[in-house]
Every structure is written in C-alpha cells, then in structure tokens.
Write a protein that holds these residues in place. Structure first.
Motif: not given
Ligand SMILES: [Zn+2]
Length: 121
Positions: A34-38
C-alpha cells in the motif's frame, strides 16, 4: 529431553503462534505494498512534503522492520518445532539443564534457561 514437557501442548501452542506470526507477516507485506502504491501515486506525492506527518519513506522503513521481526519470529517458531521433534525442546542450549515449563509457556521459543539468558551462569 525435558521430562516435564508435554509435546502435544507445545506443538499446539507453537502452531497457533506460527499462525498468528504468518498473519502478521502477510498483513505487513500488504501494508508495504500500500505504501509503495501511495509513493507511486502522483496525487499522494504531497505527503512527502508534509513536515508534520511521518513521510511515506519513514512508514515504509517502520513496516519493513515489523515485517522482518515477524519473519524472524516464524524462524524461531520453526526452530522450536524442530526441537520438539528431535527431543531437545525445553533443554537450555547453554548449560543443558531443563528450562522450567512456566518459562516455556510464556516464551515457547526460549532456548536458554533464565540464568543463562541473563548471563548469570
Ligand atoms: Zn542454562
């Protein structure tokens, strides 16, 4: 072999701990994605410049640390299960004495008795 150990009790205990640790590992892997996506989302880029909040990089490092801890925990649990299988579970790796069952119930992955763990023996 520590004669006070009931292998069935500790197999159950370690198996359920392993299930929890695997779930933590999975959840943290997802949170990292999720953090990578953000980070890759241009709309979320402003977060990087928010001086008040933790940056996504900081959050990523924190999650990576948690993920590594969950992974290490699984290794310790697998090691304890192996010791249950080969009969060395509950025996202190340093002095060879039995580790008290009460300590093992609290910390089933313990490989040292309390005096050895505290460096007193
Ligand atoms: Zn010891």
């Amino acid at each position: 072999m520590n004669e006070e150990i009931d292998p069935a009790v500790f197999t159950d205990l370690l198996t359920s701990l392993r299930r929890d640790a695997s779930e933590h590992l999975r959840a943290r892997g997802e949170a990292i994605r999720d953090v990578q996506d953000a980070r890759n989302d241009p709309a979320g880029a402003d977060d990087e410049h928010d001086p008040e909040g933790a940056t996504l990089s900081d959050e990523w490092s924190r999650l990576e640390g948690l993920r590594r801890a969950a992974s290490a925990e699984i290794d310790e649990i697998d090691d304890a299960l192996r010791r249950l299988g080969d009969g060395t579970f509950g025996v202190c790796e340093s002095c060879g004495r039995d580790i008290p069952v009460g300590r093992l119930l609290v910390r089933p992955t313990a490989t040292l008795c309390v005096p050895c763990a505290e460096g007193r023996r």
